[in-house]
Design an enzyme around this catalytic site. Structure first.
Site, PDB file in Angstrom:
ATOM      1  N   LYS A 112       0.825  -1.209   0.000  1.00  0.00           N
ATOM      2  CA  LYS A 112       0.000   0.000   0.000  1.00  0.00           C
ATOM      3  C   LYS A 112       0.864   1.267   0.000  1.00  0.00           C
ATOM      4  O   LYS A 112       0.624   2.172  -0.776  1.00  0.00           O
ATOM      5  CB  LYS A 112      -0.910   0.049   1.246  1.00  0.00           C
ATOM      6  CG  LYS A 112      -1.815  -1.147   1.421  1.00  0.00           C
ATOM      7  CD  LYS A 112      -2.735  -0.971   2.620  1.00  0.00           C
ATOM      8  CE  LYS A 112      -2.049  -0.808   3.964  1.00  0.00           C
ATOM      9  NZ  LYS A 112      -1.258  -1.984   4.399  1.00  0.00           N
TER      10      LYS A 112
ATOM     11  N   ARG B  37      12.480  -1.504  10.289  1.00  0.00           N
ATOM     12  CA  ARG B  37      11.574  -1.108  11.365  1.00  0.00           C
ATOM     13  C   ARG B  37      11.497  -2.207  12.404  1.00  0.00           C
ATOM     14  O   ARG B  37      11.447  -3.377  12.074  1.00  0.00           O
ATOM     15  CB  ARG B  37      10.170  -0.854  10.789  1.00  0.00           C
ATOM     16  CG  ARG B  37       9.985   0.545  10.258  1.00  0.00           C
ATOM     17  CD  ARG B  37       8.718   0.691   9.451  1.00  0.00           C
ATOM     18  NE  ARG B  37       7.531   0.103  10.064  1.00  0.00           N
ATOM     19  CZ  ARG B  37       6.317   0.117   9.497  1.00  0.00           C
ATOM     20  NH1 ARG B  37       6.156   0.692   8.310  1.00  0.00           N
ATOM     21  NH2 ARG B  37       5.288  -0.432  10.095  1.00  0.00           N
TER      22      ARG B  37
ATOM     23  N   ARG C  68      11.903  -5.466   3.935  1.00  0.00           N
ATOM     24  CA  ARG C  68      11.666  -4.020   3.815  1.00  0.00           C
ATOM     25  C   ARG C  68      12.715  -3.228   4.584  1.00  0.00           C
ATOM     26  O   ARG C  68      13.082  -3.579   5.701  1.00  0.00           O
ATOM     27  CB  ARG C  68      10.274  -3.698   4.350  1.00  0.00           C
ATOM     28  CG  ARG C  68       9.974  -2.208   4.354  1.00  0.00           C
ATOM     29  CD  ARG C  68       8.511  -1.915   4.322  1.00  0.00           C
ATOM     30  NE  ARG C  68       7.838  -2.200   5.568  1.00  0.00           N
ATOM     31  CZ  ARG C  68       6.517  -2.032   5.750  1.00  0.00           C
ATOM     32  NH1 ARG C  68       5.772  -1.612   4.763  1.00  0.00           N
ATOM     33  NH2 ARG C  68       5.975  -2.304   6.912  1.00  0.00           N
TER      34      ARG C  68
ATOM     35  N   ARG D 287      -8.446   1.641  10.078  1.00  0.00           N
ATOM     36  CA  ARG D 287      -8.017   0.286  10.438  1.00  0.00           C
ATOM     37  C   ARG D 287      -9.024  -0.386  11.369  1.00  0.00           C
ATOM     38  O   ARG D 287      -8.840  -1.536  11.729  1.00  0.00           O
ATOM     39  CB  ARG D 287      -6.672   0.351  11.156  1.00  0.00           C
ATOM     40  CG  ARG D 287      -5.463  -0.063  10.293  1.00  0.00           C
ATOM     41  CD  ARG D 287      -4.243   0.210  11.138  1.00  0.00           C
ATOM     42  NE  ARG D 287      -3.070  -0.513  10.804  1.00  0.00           N
ATOM     43  CZ  ARG D 287      -2.042  -0.003  10.129  1.00  0.00           C
ATOM     44  NH1 ARG D 287      -2.115   1.200   9.621  1.00  0.00           N
ATOM     45  NH2 ARG D 287      -0.950  -0.720   9.961  1.00  0.00           N
TER      46      ARG D 287
ATOM     47  N   ARG E 215       1.037  -8.440  14.169  1.00  0.00           N
ATOM     48  CA  ARG E 215       0.398  -7.419  13.313  1.00  0.00           C
ATOM     49  C   ARG E 215      -0.616  -8.063  12.376  1.00  0.00           C
ATOM     50  O   ARG E 215      -1.670  -7.490  12.095  1.00  0.00           O
ATOM     51  CB  ARG E 215       1.462  -6.668  12.514  1.00  0.00           C
ATOM     52  CG  ARG E 215       2.267  -5.717  13.386  1.00  0.00           C
ATOM     53  CD  ARG E 215       3.481  -5.197  12.665  1.00  0.00           C
ATOM     54  NE  ARG E 215       3.160  -4.288  11.582  1.00  0.00           N
ATOM     55  CZ  ARG E 215       3.976  -4.026  10.565  1.00  0.00           C
ATOM     56  NH1 ARG E 215       5.143  -4.634  10.473  1.00  0.00           N
ATOM     57  NH2 ARG E 215       3.633  -3.172   9.638  1.00  0.00           N
TER      58      ARG E 215
HETATM   59  P1  AMP Z   1       2.046   1.066   9.284  1.00  0.00           P
HETATM   60  O1  AMP Z   1       3.191   1.956   8.978  1.00  0.00           O
HETATM   61  O2  AMP Z   1       0.791   1.446   8.517  1.00  0.00           O
HETATM   62  O3  AMP Z   1       2.391  -0.401   9.140  1.00  0.00           O
HETATM   63  O4  AMP Z   1       1.676   1.304  10.817  1.00  0.00           O
HETATM   64  C1  AMP Z   1       2.622   1.062  11.831  1.00  0.00           C
HETATM   65  C2  AMP Z   1       1.965   1.071  13.190  1.00  0.00           C
HETATM   66  O5  AMP Z   1       1.368   2.355  13.436  1.00  0.00           O
HETATM   67  C3  AMP Z   1       0.819   0.087  13.369  1.00  0.00           C
HETATM   68  O6  AMP Z   1       1.275  -1.224  13.701  1.00  0.00           O
HETATM   69  C4  AMP Z   1       0.063   0.738  14.523  1.00  0.00           C
HETATM   70  O7  AMP Z   1       0.743   0.571  15.741  1.00  0.00           O
HETATM   71  C5  AMP Z   1       0.157   2.212  14.159  1.00  0.00           C
HETATM   72  N1  AMP Z   1      -0.951   2.645  13.267  1.00  0.00           N
HETATM   73  C6  AMP Z   1      -0.862   3.079  11.979  1.00  0.00           C
HETATM   74  N2  AMP Z   1      -2.062   3.406  11.486  1.00  0.00           N
HETATM   75  C7  AMP Z   1      -2.949   3.175  12.484  1.00  0.00           C
HETATM   76  C8  AMP Z   1      -4.367   3.294  12.582  1.00  0.00           C
HETATM   77  N3  AMP Z   1      -5.111   3.716  11.555  1.00  0.00           N
HETATM   78  N4  AMP Z   1      -4.942   2.958  13.764  1.00  0.00           N
HETATM   79  C9  AMP Z   1      -4.211   2.527  14.811  1.00  0.00           C
HETATM   80  N5  AMP Z   1      -2.876   2.374  14.780  1.00  0.00           N
HETATM   81  C10 AMP Z   1      -2.242   2.697  13.624  1.00  0.00           C
END
Ligand code: AMP
Length: 217
Positions: free
Chosen positions: A13, A160, A127, A88, A171
Site C-alpha cells: 500500500k 523497522r 523491507r 483500520r 500485526r
Molecule cells: P504502518 O506503517 O501502517 O504499518 O503502521 C505502523 C503502526 O502504526 C501500526 O502497527 C500501529 O501501531 C500504528 N498505526 C498506523 N495506522 C494506524 C491506525 N489507523 N490505527 C491505529 N494504529 C495505527
C-alpha cells in the site's frame, strides 16, 4: 479523488500510494508515518503512541482519528488524498464517513490489496525504511541505488522494529481481527475494488492508476 488503500501490512500500500499520489498530485496520508514522526519528535501524541507501535498493536482510535481529522484540514488534502493505513477499525471508518459527509464529497473508492501470506512475509522481512522521509525499499524487489541509503533524502535506511519476525505475526492477527471486517464494510457501500497485492510493482501501478481513473469517471 479521495482514496483509501486497505490491506494487510506488506501488501504494498505505502509503496504504491507514494507513486500514485505523485502521479495524480494527491496528498499521501500514511497514519503509520505520521505516528512514527510524532514518536521521533517526542510530541504528546508520540509519547502516548510509542508503546503501541513497538508492539505492533493499534494506537487507540480517539488518538488516531483526531490526528487524521487535523491532517485532512490541510489545503493539500482538500484537493484529494490517498489514505494509507487508515481506517483500520470500524470506528475509524465511521469517523471518516462523518468527516467526509460534512464536506459533501464522498470517497471515490477503496482499493483492497488482497495479498498472499508468502508475499506479506517476504515483503516485510526484506523491507528497509527511511526514518527521515518514510520512503520504503526492499532488499531484493526495490533496492535503493546505493545500498542502505535512501534514494530520496540520502539518510541511512533501517529495518523497522515492527518488521522483525516476532512482531509480524502479531500485526497480522491484529489485521485479521480489527481491519479485515472493513472489506465487508466498504463492499456494502459499493466502494470496494479488489486488486491482488502479489502483483509486481509496475503492473500494480498501471492497474491502480486505471482503477483510480475509473472511480472518478
Ligand atoms: P504502518 O506503517 O501502517 O504499518 O503502521 C505502523 C503502526 O502504526 C501500526 O502497527 C500501529 O501501531 C500504528 N498505526 C498506523 N495506522 C494506524 C491506525 N489507523 N490505527 C491505529 N494504529 C495505527
Amino acid at each position: 479523488m479521495k482514496l483509501v488503500f486497505l490491506g494487510p501490512p506488506g501488501a504494498g500500500k505505502g509503496t504504491l500510494a507514494v507513486r500514485l499520489a505523485d502521479h495524480f498530485s494527491l496528498a499521501h496520508i500514511a497514519t503509520g508515518d505520521l505516528l512514527r514522526l510524532n514518536v521521533k519528535e517526542g510530541t504528546e501524541l508520540g509519547k502516548k503512541a510509542k508503546s503501541f507501535l513497538g508492539q505492533g498493536a493499534l494506537v487507540p482510535d480517539d488518538l488516531v482519528i483526531a490526528m487524521v481529522k487535523e491532517r485532512l484540514k490541510k489545503p493539500d488534502a482538500k484537493k484529494g488524498f490517498i489514505l494509507d493505513g487508515f481506517p483500520r477499525t470500524t470506528a475509524q471508518a465511521e469517523a471518516l464517513d462523518h468527516v467526509l459527509s460534512k464536506d459533501g464529497i464522498p470517497l471515490s473508492c477503496v482499493a483492497y490489496f488482497d495479498t498472499s501470506l508468502k508475499t506479506i512475509t517476504d515483503r516485510l522481512s526484506g523491507r528497509r525504511t527511511c526514518p527521515q522521509c518514510g520512503m520504503s525499499f526492499h532488499i531484493r524487489n526495490i533496492p535503493p541505488k546505493r545500498e542502505g541509503v535512501c534514494d530520496r533524502c540520502g539518510s541511512a535506511l533501517v529495518q523497522r522494529e515492527d518488521d522483525k519476525e516476532a512482531t509480524i505475526h502479531h500485526r497480522l492477527d491484529v489485521y485479521e481481527h480489527e481491519t479485515a471486517p472493513l472489506i465487508q464494510y466498504y463492499q456494502k457501500k459499493n466502494l470496494l475494488k479488489k486488486t491482488s497485492g502479489d502483483r509486481p510493482l509496475q503492473e500494480q501501478f498501471e492497474f491502480l492508476k486505471n482503477m483510480c481513473l475509473e472511480s472518478v469517471a
